[in-house]
Design a protein around this motif. Structure first.
Motif, mmCIF file in Angstrom:
data_model
loop_
_atom_site.group_PDB
_atom_site.id
_atom_site.type_symbol
_atom_site.label_atom_id
_atom_site.label_comp_id
_atom_site.label_asym_id
_atom_site.label_seq_id
_atom_site.Cartn_x
_atom_site.Cartn_y
_atom_site.Cartn_z
ATOM 1 N N ARG A 145 39.363 27.846 54.243
ATOM 2 C CA ARG A 145 40.058 28.500 53.136
ATOM 3 C C ARG A 145 39.153 28.649 51.918
ATOM 4 N NH1 ARG A 145 45.183 29.802 52.162
ATOM 5 N NH2 ARG A 145 45.896 29.971 49.998
ATOM 6 N N LEU A 146 38.416 27.588 51.595
ATOM 7 C CA LEU A 146 37.498 27.678 50.462
ATOM 8 C C LEU A 146 36.371 28.670 50.739
ATOM 9 C CD1 LEU A 146 37.210 23.929 49.411
ATOM 10 C CD2 LEU A 146 38.518 25.746 48.289
ATOM 11 N N SER A 147 35.901 28.713 51.994
ATOM 12 C CA SER A 147 34.817 29.628 52.324
ATOM 13 C C SER A 147 35.270 31.082 52.274
ATOM 14 C CB SER A 147 34.257 29.305 53.716
ATOM 15 O OG SER A 147 33.752 27.986 53.767
ATOM 16 N N LEU A 148 36.530 31.340 52.626
ATOM 17 C CA LEU A 148 37.035 32.710 52.656
ATOM 18 C C LEU A 148 37.725 33.127 51.358
ATOM 19 C CD1 LEU A 148 38.508 32.905 56.267
ATOM 20 C CD2 LEU A 148 36.251 33.599 55.472
ATOM 21 N N ARG A 149 37.766 32.227 50.368
ATOM 22 C CA ARG A 149 38.410 32.582 49.100
ATOM 23 C C ARG A 149 37.750 33.788 48.428
ATOM 24 N NH1 ARG A 149 39.895 27.765 45.210
ATOM 25 N NH2 ARG A 149 41.346 27.484 46.943
ATOM 26 N N PRO A 150 36.402 33.917 48.453
ATOM 27 C CA PRO A 150 35.828 35.145 47.876
ATOM 28 C C PRO A 150 36.343 36.425 48.537
ATOM 29 C CG PRO A 150 34.128 33.487 48.178
ATOM 30 C CD PRO A 150 35.362 32.963 48.835
ATOM 31 N N LEU A 151 36.651 36.350 49.837
ATOM 32 C CA LEU A 151 37.195 37.533 50.508
ATOM 33 C C LEU A 151 38.567 37.888 49.946
ATOM 34 C CD1 LEU A 151 36.266 36.845 54.241
ATOM 35 C CD2 LEU A 151 35.021 38.161 52.549
ATOM 36 N N GLU A 152 39.374 36.879 49.657
ATOM 37 C CA GLU A 152 40.689 37.151 49.081
ATOM 38 C C GLU A 152 40.554 37.809 47.709
ATOM 39 O OE1 GLU A 152 42.914 33.564 48.996
ATOM 40 O OE2 GLU A 152 42.825 33.221 51.163
ATOM 41 N N ARG A 153 39.603 37.313 46.899
ATOM 42 C CA ARG A 153 39.428 37.914 45.581
ATOM 43 C C ARG A 153 38.943 39.361 45.699
ATOM 44 N NH1 ARG A 153 37.390 32.623 44.117
ATOM 45 N NH2 ARG A 153 35.277 33.328 44.576
ATOM 46 N N LEU A 154 38.013 39.587 46.623
ATOM 47 C CA LEU A 154 37.537 40.956 46.815
ATOM 48 C C LEU A 154 38.653 41.862 47.315
ATOM 49 C CD1 LEU A 154 34.061 40.258 48.424
ATOM 50 C CD2 LEU A 154 34.509 41.090 46.123
ATOM 51 N N GLY A 155 39.500 41.338 48.216
ATOM 52 C CA GLY A 155 40.626 42.137 48.704
ATOM 53 C C GLY A 155 41.597 42.488 47.592
ATOM 54 N N GLN A 156 41.858 41.541 46.687
ATOM 55 C CA GLN A 156 42.749 41.819 45.566
ATOM 56 C C GLN A 156 42.158 42.869 44.632
ATOM 57 O OE1 GLN A 156 43.369 37.960 43.838
ATOM 58 N NE2 GLN A 156 44.646 37.222 45.536
ATOM 59 N N ARG A 157 40.837 42.778 44.394
ATOM 60 C CA ARG A 157 40.206 43.778 43.538
ATOM 61 C C ARG A 157 40.223 45.162 44.191
ATOM 62 N NH1 ARG A 157 34.805 40.586 41.312
ATOM 63 N NH2 ARG A 157 35.911 38.824 40.370
ATOM 64 N N ALA A 158 39.990 45.194 45.497
ATOM 65 C CA ALA A 158 40.033 46.484 46.192
ATOM 66 C C ALA A 158 41.442 47.071 46.183
ATOM 67 C CB ALA A 158 39.527 46.319 47.627
ATOM 68 N N ALA A 159 42.465 46.196 46.276
ATOM 69 C CA ALA A 159 43.844 46.684 46.260
ATOM 70 C C ALA A 159 44.220 47.276 44.901
ATOM 71 C CB ALA A 159 44.805 45.549 46.634
ATOM 72 N N ARG A 160 43.581 46.794 43.837
ATOM 73 C CA ARG A 160 43.886 47.321 42.508
ATOM 74 C C ARG A 160 43.157 48.625 42.205
ATOM 75 N NH1 ARG A 160 43.385 41.734 41.020
ATOM 76 N NH2 ARG A 160 41.257 42.134 40.282
ATOM 77 N N ALA A 161 42.223 49.010 43.059
ATOM 78 C CA ALA A 161 41.464 50.244 42.819
ATOM 79 C C ALA A 161 42.345 51.459 43.042
ATOM 80 C CB ALA A 161 40.238 50.292 43.731
ATOM 81 N N ASP A 162 42.236 52.433 42.155
ATOM 82 C CA ASP A 162 42.942 53.703 42.308
ATOM 83 C C ASP A 162 42.070 54.805 41.720
ATOM 84 O OD1 ASP A 162 43.206 53.434 39.552
ATOM 85 O OD2 ASP A 162 45.247 52.684 39.675
ATOM 86 N N LEU A 163 42.627 55.985 41.569
ATOM 87 C CA LEU A 163 41.829 57.117 41.098
ATOM 88 C C LEU A 163 41.304 56.907 39.693
ATOM 89 C CD1 LEU A 163 43.911 60.140 42.446
ATOM 90 C CD2 LEU A 163 41.905 59.065 43.448
ATOM 91 N N ASN A 164 41.994 56.079 38.904
ATOM 92 C CA ASN A 164 41.566 55.837 37.529
ATOM 93 C C ASN A 164 40.745 54.565 37.373
ATOM 94 O OD1 ASN A 164 42.988 58.144 36.547
ATOM 95 N ND2 ASN A 164 44.900 56.976 36.656
ATOM 96 N N HIS A 165 40.662 53.764 38.416
ATOM 97 C CA HIS A 165 39.917 52.505 38.348
ATOM 98 C C HIS A 165 39.116 52.356 39.642
ATOM 99 C CE1 HIS A 165 43.417 51.929 35.673
ATOM 100 N NE2 HIS A 165 42.575 51.257 34.915
ATOM 101 N N LEU A 166 37.948 52.959 39.645
ATOM 102 C CA LEU A 166 37.045 52.863 40.796
ATOM 103 C C LEU A 166 35.797 52.090 40.390
ATOM 104 C CD1 LEU A 166 37.337 56.423 42.383
ATOM 105 C CD2 LEU A 166 38.219 54.286 43.286
ATOM 106 N N GLN A 167 36.031 50.852 39.965
ATOM 107 C CA GLN A 167 34.917 50.011 39.555
ATOM 108 C C GLN A 167 34.272 49.368 40.767
ATOM 109 O OE1 GLN A 167 33.923 50.042 36.454
ATOM 110 N NE2 GLN A 167 35.629 51.365 35.875
ATOM 111 N N PRO A 168 32.950 49.140 40.722
ATOM 112 C CA PRO A 168 32.279 48.461 41.841
ATOM 113 C C PRO A 168 32.821 47.053 42.047
ATOM 114 C CG PRO A 168 30.680 49.513 40.395
ATOM 115 C CD PRO A 168 31.998 49.577 39.689
#
Length: 449
Positions: free
Chosen positions: A168-191
């Protein structure tokens, strides 16, 4: 500052954690096996010591328990036959066990329903035989296996918990990246950036970020396209509204002229909308027709025949100069639009709507089909006023017309041509005439498949 002892690699982090757990379990299992084997060794030593101390001449009657029951057999029995002894040994550590005399070396014996593993040898005049119950060996083997497995069973809940927490600790960065990718839309396409992301995810993150950059560029281009299209459509629509108002107030003598103006405005607006739709289809890359083998000279001659009336109206001498026999595998409809836009552009802007070229000669538009290595080249050369070098890089921009006098132009023809050529792995270029005369040479370069 990053901790140098913290692994950045997910593979290394999980390998170290799970390897450490496996090492701990192995050490505990080895410790349990060592304790069991040492206990068994001590027990075997005691059995040997007891057997050696009990070796004596066999009594006539084996000892019994009160009540007449025979004594239980010992685990280890030592028997000695002297020179005058018969079938029974002269000395034995357990008179209650009668084992036959075995051959020298290792062998298996059976007595009283029990199996014995025996070793016998000739020692001078005496014959020595030592035997151990096989049941004891099986019991001892099970004891060793039990003590080896006991640490694993005892630590199993802890192992499950540690593995769960580690993963769980090792895969926590994946969860954060998934949450950031889920928040991306046409107005927020940040790297997507995460300094704690495992090294194995870096290629994936780089691909996602490059895709977001491309999407951001495309979305920005589409926004500019929509804004420019709205601006370009606003002018003719406003003009048509004024023409309709003027038509209502026009006298019967002026009505025909006002109707002609309105008809020209409608025609220009329809042409602009058709080109906008054509550019949208070209940028989507979805050809309406499936790719097929197309004769390039045939397409060029057909387009020249279609545009010949326009060339005559503009006073332009349109014709084919050289037609190499080349076939391309592509969408024929796209190829026709690509060739038509360049020839149409040369007629309208190269001829400039005049009856003579810039050098006083007749306006000419010459079309050629050439084979250059593995590429097919379509050249459209005119002898018109040419394009200033500063504008050649901009003529492929949408709605750019460079001050051309043709009021019906929309500035989309070359943009559509460049997009269609790119969809087929080619390109469109504009250059001055190589002979030094005024005019422009447009080249379509397409790969021959």
């Amino acid at each position: 500052m990053a901790n140098p002892f913290v692994a950045r690699s997910l593979h290394r982090r999980l390998s170290v954690a799970l390897g450490s757990l496996a090492l701990l379990v192995g050490l505990l299992g080895a410790l349990g096996a060592y304790l069991v084997v040492r206990s068994l060794g001590n027990q075997f030593n005691d059995d040997l010591q007891e057997a050696a101390a009990a070796v004596r001449r066999t009594p006539a009657t084996p000892p019994t328990l009160p009540g007449g029951a025979p004594l239980p057999a010992k685990n280890v029995v030592v028997q000695v036959w002297g020179p005058g002894d018969g079938a029974r040994p002269g000395h034995t550590s357990d008179p209650g066990v009668t084992l036959p005399r075995a051959r020298p070396g290792f062998s298996s014996l059976e007595a009283g329903g029990q199996l014995w593993d025996a070793f016998a040898l000739q020692a001078g005049d005496a014959y020595l035989q030592i035997a151990e119950q096989r049941r004891v060996r099986r019991v001892n083997a099970w004891r060793v296996a039990l003590w080896a497995a006991l640490p694993v069973v005892a630590l199993l809940p802890l192992l499950v918990l540690i593995v769960h927490v580690t993963v769980r600790l090792s895969l926590r960065p994946l969860e954060r990246l998934g949450q950031r990718a889920a928040r991306a839309d046409l107005n927020h396409l940040q790297p997507l950036e995460d300094k704690e992301a495992p090294d194995e995810l870096r290629p994936f993150l780089d691909s996602i970020n490059r895709m977001m950059d491309r999407l951001s560029t495309l979305i920005e281009a589409e926004r500019r396209f929509i804004a420019n299209a709205a601006h370009e459509l606003r002018t003719p629509i406003t003009a048509m509204q004024l023409q309709v108002d003027n038509l209502r107030q026009a006298t019967p003598a002026d009505r025909d002229g006002r109707l002609d103006e309105l008809q020209r405005g409608i025609r220009r607006t329809a042409s602009l909308i058709a080109q906008l739709l054509g550019l949208a289809r070209a940028e989507m890359g979805g050809a309406q027709n499936a790719p097929q083998a197309v004769s390039l000279p045939q397409v060029v001659t057909d387009v020249i025949a279609d545009l010949l009336p326009l060339a005559i109206d503009c006073g332009v001498d349109l014709g084919a100069e050289r037609l190499d026999d080349i076939s391309l595998v592509c969408a024929e409809a796209d190829l026709r639009v690509l060739v038509k836009n360049l020839i149409d552009n040369a007629i309208r802007y190269g001829g400039a709507g005049a009856s003579a070229g810039a050098d006083g000669a007749d306006c000419r538009v010459d079309v050629s089909v050439l084979r250059e290595g593995a590429s097919a080249v379509i050249e459209v050369a005119d002898n018109g006023p040419g394009i200033p070098p500063a504008d050649r890089a901009r003529v492929f921009d949408r709605f750019f017309r460079g001050g051309a006098p043709d009021e019906e132009g929309s500035g989309l023809g070359l943009a559509i041509a460049q997009t269609l050529a790119a969809n087929h792995g080619g390109r469109v270029t504009l250059a001055a005439r190589p002979d030094g005369a005024s005019g422009v040479v447009a080249r379509i370069v397409l790969p021959i498949q």
